[in-house]
Design a protein around this motif. Structure first.
Motif, PDB file in Angstrom:
ATOM      1  N   PHE A 351      16.798  -4.963 -18.977  1.00  0.00           N
ATOM      2  CA  PHE A 351      17.182  -4.585 -17.616  1.00  0.00           C
ATOM      3  C   PHE A 351      16.621  -3.224 -17.235  1.00  0.00           C
ATOM      4  N   TYR A 352      16.394  -3.058 -15.948  1.00  0.00           N
ATOM      5  CA  TYR A 352      16.236  -1.721 -15.385  1.00  0.00           C
ATOM      6  C   TYR A 352      17.586  -1.224 -14.909  1.00  0.00           C
ATOM      7  N   TYR A 353      17.842   0.024 -15.218  1.00  0.00           N
ATOM      8  CA  TYR A 353      19.032   0.708 -14.699  1.00  0.00           C
ATOM      9  C   TYR A 353      18.625   1.399 -13.400  1.00  0.00           C
ATOM     10  N   ALA A 354      17.584   2.259 -13.471  1.00  0.00           N
ATOM     11  CA  ALA A 354      16.991   2.853 -12.268  1.00  0.00           C
ATOM     12  C   ALA A 354      15.763   2.025 -11.910  1.00  0.00           C
ATOM     13  N   ASN A 355      15.429   1.983 -10.630  1.00  0.00           N
ATOM     14  CA  ASN A 355      14.314   1.158 -10.160  1.00  0.00           C
ATOM     15  C   ASN A 355      13.338   2.012  -9.369  1.00  0.00           C
ATOM     16  N   THR A 356      12.412   2.638 -10.093  1.00  0.00           N
ATOM     17  CA  THR A 356      11.422   3.486  -9.422  1.00  0.00           C
ATOM     18  C   THR A 356      10.526   2.643  -8.529  1.00  0.00           C
ATOM     19  N   LEU A 357       9.998   3.257  -7.473  1.00  0.00           N
ATOM     20  CA  LEU A 357       9.027   2.581  -6.610  1.00  0.00           C
ATOM     21  C   LEU A 357       7.605   3.054  -6.905  1.00  0.00           C
ATOM     22  N   HIS A 358       7.471   3.919  -7.900  1.00  0.00           N
ATOM     23  CA  HIS A 358       6.149   4.446  -8.223  1.00  0.00           C
ATOM     24  C   HIS A 358       6.176   4.904  -9.678  1.00  0.00           C
ATOM     25  N   GLN A 359       5.498   4.158 -10.514  1.00  0.00           N
ATOM     26  CA  GLN A 359       5.428   4.499 -11.927  1.00  0.00           C
ATOM     27  C   GLN A 359       4.090   5.192 -12.166  1.00  0.00           C
ATOM     28  N   ARG A 360       4.130   6.475 -12.506  1.00  0.00           N
ATOM     29  CA  ARG A 360       2.901   7.252 -12.632  1.00  0.00           C
ATOM     30  C   ARG A 360       2.285   7.198 -14.015  1.00  0.00           C
ATOM     31  N   VAL A 361       3.115   6.976 -15.016  1.00  0.00           N
ATOM     32  CA  VAL A 361       2.656   6.947 -16.400  1.00  0.00           C
ATOM     33  C   VAL A 361       3.186   5.644 -17.003  1.00  0.00           C
ATOM     34  N   PRO A 362       2.354   4.867 -17.683  1.00  0.00           N
ATOM     35  CA  PRO A 362       2.860   3.599 -18.211  1.00  0.00           C
ATOM     36  C   PRO A 362       4.092   3.818 -19.090  1.00  0.00           C
ATOM     37  N   GLY A 363       5.100   2.998 -18.901  1.00  0.00           N
ATOM     38  CA  GLY A 363       6.305   3.097 -19.724  1.00  0.00           C
ATOM     39  C   GLY A 363       6.052   2.580 -21.126  1.00  0.00           C
ATOM     40  N   GLU A 364       7.069   2.708 -21.957  1.00  0.00           N
ATOM     41  CA  GLU A 364       6.969   2.164 -23.305  1.00  0.00           C
ATOM     42  C   GLU A 364       7.986   1.039 -23.447  1.00  0.00           C
ATOM     43  N   THR A 365       7.665   0.077 -24.281  1.00  0.00           N
ATOM     44  CA  THR A 365       8.584  -1.026 -24.503  1.00  0.00           C
ATOM     45  C   THR A 365       9.703  -0.560 -25.423  1.00  0.00           C
TER      46      THR A 365
END
Lengths: 627, 627
Positions: A351-365
């Motif tokens: 799940f996402y808890y927060a829902n950004t509208l712009h991801q600037r740096v790839p997240g990690e799994t």
């Protein structure tokens, strides 16, 4: 307008049915597993066997996650009876019931030797919040035919305790996190207990009079700064603000207090005009999970908590029932598709808890067996230190059919479109039954077949969403007529009649109000109810979404089943200082950006925002700069 | 390059002299008053008389504010001797000294019965941070001619204790808030104690190896995520990051570790290219007072803590000394004028803690006798719950003359411009003396008169700031010559020679790198070292800064002593939903905005950003949207 029970509406296929199936088959067990594993459910057993406070695990509000799971299970058992699930549900209810004190109070966090005294920390203790979620679970049970279930009896005792403790002559406080208001009002309504509604009204009236402490972020954090009927806008913690508003509307409706409902509606108007993301998301502060000032809507620091989306759906739904305007149904749709549906992964186990509208740096799994931090910029996580969102999604999905339609003296209203069967009674007692077939939101055609029609005059009312400037309507294969956004009523249909509504699903650019500084010079794309976004995995040559410049003169179009926009990707000049004089235009202009027309112009494929980050780490943006 | 002592440089008039006077006459006593009133200074008396922990007041780092006041007083006593101030200084030093334990440890927060054990909470305890500020105060005292003062002896004992406790075979931890590193390095340098420098080096090397706990915001918060020499950019809490960088440079310089200095310089480059506001401010998160990702620089949620500005000046100054490039002096100037000078009110008795670049709602004037919250959107406040910034401004202002000039084998370098007297010795032992006269930054002329010249070859080197594309230079009334931004060396001047430098003070629009999404389509205006802003009190007809649209084709110009820009003010259409299709251009365009040329076009006067909010509540923006 009267809402319909889960015995009256059933989603039979498509987008939401698939999510309901995943919710039932994966998410409920996933949540139960983590509640056991993290000790939040075993806390109740410790309460019975004297293991508290030593053995307690979880934050002060962890009881509520158990209750939200029970609520989700209760709705799910009505949607799709399942003996095994019923047994799991009963077992959890028994564990909760065993932990209830003789006077009805229930909490694993307070009231025992070594714990804080009951209600000694109204700011942060969440005792009323937790008991509110207990009541809400009981509402689900009572609304699905179990009016004297053990869970209902437990909730009734808790509500009696709350009324006895916080009544007109009792403790004059309110809870730092609104929730008990809406819960008491709903429980009072379903159990026909006006005392509960009166207590909810009392809590609503008390708030805003600075009885809670003035914390670092101010009393607006828990809406204790201004009385509910005097406030101008939603503010402070976005989940708290929405839950309180939902409770205030319920109180207003139950007590015929039109002024209270109107006050919340006024706040809702400004909140939606100035404090809501294009996705319907709310909350632009990470610090206090709060609304920002008007037009503070940064996409890259969007908090847009999933639970705030759930709360926002609750509020818009109640305003729709109270006031009937289709803009509230538009908001429900927008938020369901673009916030609530964004949170869970396809498998229903992250799940996402927060829902950004712009991801600037790839997240990690996140590791599948690790507890994640709630607001970090990563991919969907299986569980959080604060894990309110997964069970909130689960209870919303399980009860989703309830948002599709209503009845009133004039007939049946369809607010949300999904393949479904509706078998309801009008207030007159006459039966109405329709079947809805649609591939929505993939396609915009909605086909409604009347299965059973009332004998007296009635109308089938259909919402034409605001994003569809016009739609076409055809009755029984007759002449198509164009209908504008809003609602269209089709009178006196007979059994066997077929109504076909064709919504305009063309993808469209959206421009932001130019007071939203954070997205000036950008466009977003919406197709039907879905907001789209661009992910770096869809860009050529390893480019990042920071490099994309969209040509707003070429409308977005559909190609090979995806929406594409025309754009260029640019290389950015390396600079030592990013602020340059206006006459240094050459340095300001990104290099590698031709005027257009040659090989560097690309068609860029977008994806629905709710679908992002399902193909591994990427950068992403909803708002795309134009050239 | 060798920095000069306060006995070698003295500011004699102008912008900074006025602030130094206010600092001396108002701010020091103001801070002392609040430290007494809030109990942070009396905590030391309680430590002596057994009143701890019961009577303790203030946060865990409150001791450090006392030490920063001592540092400010020490510098001020060298700038302008004052027997009364000396007596107040001595009295505070005696109270601190009395609270020191026999082994050198000093803290009012830890180590007594009922308190946490020493160093039991390295993440949040701030014990090493506080003792670092004690050492830094002693450095000021030692650098101003008091090498064996009581304060220096106290700090020496504290430093000995720290070395004994955290040495190579001791406690392997680091402090959650960097500061002791730079303090130990400086104390070791001034007292010629290599042990202290080695301990500083040890702390620098230890950081980044995850010895501190993984908190909600991650270990990057306290830079414990990546070793200092491996990091690519400043990240996490902006004050912590800068203090650590300052310490690392000092360690690198003292131990001839060029790789360490180069690592910090590389991080500085990216930080300034992508994570610094146009004011020089740093930190774009309120939540964790931290740097954001590259290009996350929202003006309305700018944190830009005053202390981060102080830390950033410390870092740029050290890089200037180590590497000599004028861009570091540019950064010192930018940050002093636009962050550090912005914090205090004109009367020196109220301060900004956070420095927003966009005020959307007029602030409120805090009560003069109330403690304010640190980051609320209000006017400058007399004191904060966390009040690190006022004494940080005070110590910076009192020691400001030290940033003006340096000497090296080649001569004298002027880095910052203020009317001043410089009386220094070159490394060769030869004397050099110059007087600087200027009305900078009101005017761009700087006149340097050589009072005493070395006999051997030397050069006077002047910085031409990057914001001045060219400047003109004239020696002894000779021919003007144009010199580019950078540095210009004037060789072999004799006593009596006069060098006149005229900097280009034309106000200029600045455009942001277009990856800074939050200010796309906006311009800022800079004049000389000062960033300007628009305040609503200067707009016509009660308009708000949200209504201003600037015409970027008309350069800013000076009129009646103020900088003005050409613009229109618009009325915004009332909308229920702020995202509209692109083809709805009419709804998107603000009404009341003519194409230009008629009576609705206005000249809008700007003010220096550091001067904003001195005329009562207003809205304000540095970045102004263009039409």
């Amino acid at each position: 307008m009267r809402p319909l029970g889960l015995d009256e509406v059933r989603i039979t296929g498509g987008f939401w049915a698939q999510r309901q199936e995943t919710n039932a088959s994966a998410t409920l067990a996933h949540i139960e597993h983590w509640l056991e594993r993290e000790g939040w459910l075993p806390n109740f057993d410790l309460a019975v066997h004297g293991g508290l406070p030593e053995g307690r695990r979880g934050r002060e509000f962890s009881d509520s996650e158990v209750y939200k799971l029970l609520e989700a299970m209760a709705w799910e058992l009505a949607r799709e009876p399942d003996a095994a699930l019923e047994a799991r549900f009963d077992a959890i209810v028994r564990r909760v019931a065993a932990a209830q004190e003789t006077d009805g109070y229930v909490s694993t966090m307070f009231g025992r030797p070594g714990q804080g005294e009951r209600y000694s920390d109204l700011e942060w203790g969440h005792e009323l919040y937790c008991q509110g979620h207990l009541m809400q679970a009981a509402v689900a049970r009572a609304r699905t035919g179990h009016l004297d279930d053990l869970l209902v009896r437990v909730a009734r005792r808790s509500a009696d305790h709350v009324c006895a403790t916080f009544g007109p002559d009792g403790n004059p406080g309110v809870c730092g996190h609104a929730e008990v208001e809406v819960a008491l009002a709903e429980l009072g309504r379903v159990l026909d207990e006006p005392r509960y509604v009166r207590q909810a009204a009392l809590f609503v009236e008390r708030r805003g009079h600075a009885t809670l402490a003035d914390i670092e972020w101010g009393r607006s954090y828990y809406q204790d700064d201004v009385p509910v009927r005097d406030a101008e806008v939603f503010r402070g913690h976005a989940v708290r603000a929405n839950y309180l508003a939902a409770g205030a509307i319920d109180v207003g409706v139950e007590t015929d207090d039109d002024a209270l409902v109107a006050a919340v509606a006024r706040q809702w108007d400004r909140t939606h005009a100035a404090r809501t993301y294009v996705t319907g998301g709310q909350g632009s502060h990470h610090q206090d999970e709060a609304f920002g000032e008007d037009f503070v809507l940064p996409p890259d620091r969007a908090y847009s908590e999933t639970c705030a989306g759930v709360g926002s759906v609750m509020v818009a739904w109640r305003l729709l029932l109270a006031q009937g305007h289709p803009r509230y149904a538009d908001a429900v749709e927008r938020t369901l598709f673009n916030v609530v549906a964004t949170s869970p992964a396809h498998d229903g186990r992250a799940f996402y808890y927060a829902n950004t509208l712009h991801q600037r740096v790839p997240g990690e799994t996140p590791a599948p067996d690790a507890v994640s931090k709630r607001a970090e910029s990563s991919l969907r996580a299986p569980w959080f230190d604060v894990s309110c969102c997964p069970p909130n999604v689960a209870r919303t999905f399980a009860s989703l059919a309830g948002y599709l339609a209503t009845v009133d003296d004039g007939g049946l209203q369809l607010h949300q479109y999904a393949s479904s069967e509706i078998r309801a009674a009008l207030p007159s007692g006459e039966r109405v039954a329709v079947d809805v077939e649609t591939r929505y939101p993939t396609e915009g055609r909605v086909r409604v077949t009347v299965v059973e029609a009332p004998g007296s005059r009635w109308a089938l009312t259909l919402r034409v969403p605001a994003w569809s400037p016009t739609a076409s309507l055809r009755v029984d294969g007759g002449v198509e007529r164009r209908v504008p956004a809003g609602v269209v009523a089709v009178p006196d249909l007979r059994a066997g009649s077929v109504v076909e509504l064709d919504l305009d699903m063309s993808p469209r650019f959206l421009h932001p109000d130019d007071r939203i500084d954070a997205v000036r010079g950008c466009v977003a794309v919406q197709r039907g109810p879905e907001v789209l976004c661009v992910e770096s995995v869809d860009l050529p040559d390893g480019h990042d979404v920071a490099d994309l410049r969209v040509d707003p003169s070429v409308p977005p179009r559909e190609a090979d089943g995806r929406v594409v926009v025309r754009g260029v990707v640019v290389d950015h000049r390396v600079r030592t200082w990013p602020y340059v004089p206006v006459d240094d235009a050459d340095a300001r202009e990104p290099v590698g950006a031709p005027a257009g027309g040659d090989g560097m112009v690309h068609d860029i494929a977008l994806v629905p925002y709710h679908d992002w980050a399902n193909r591994g780490p990427s950068t992403m943006r909803v708002w795309m700069p134009t050239r």
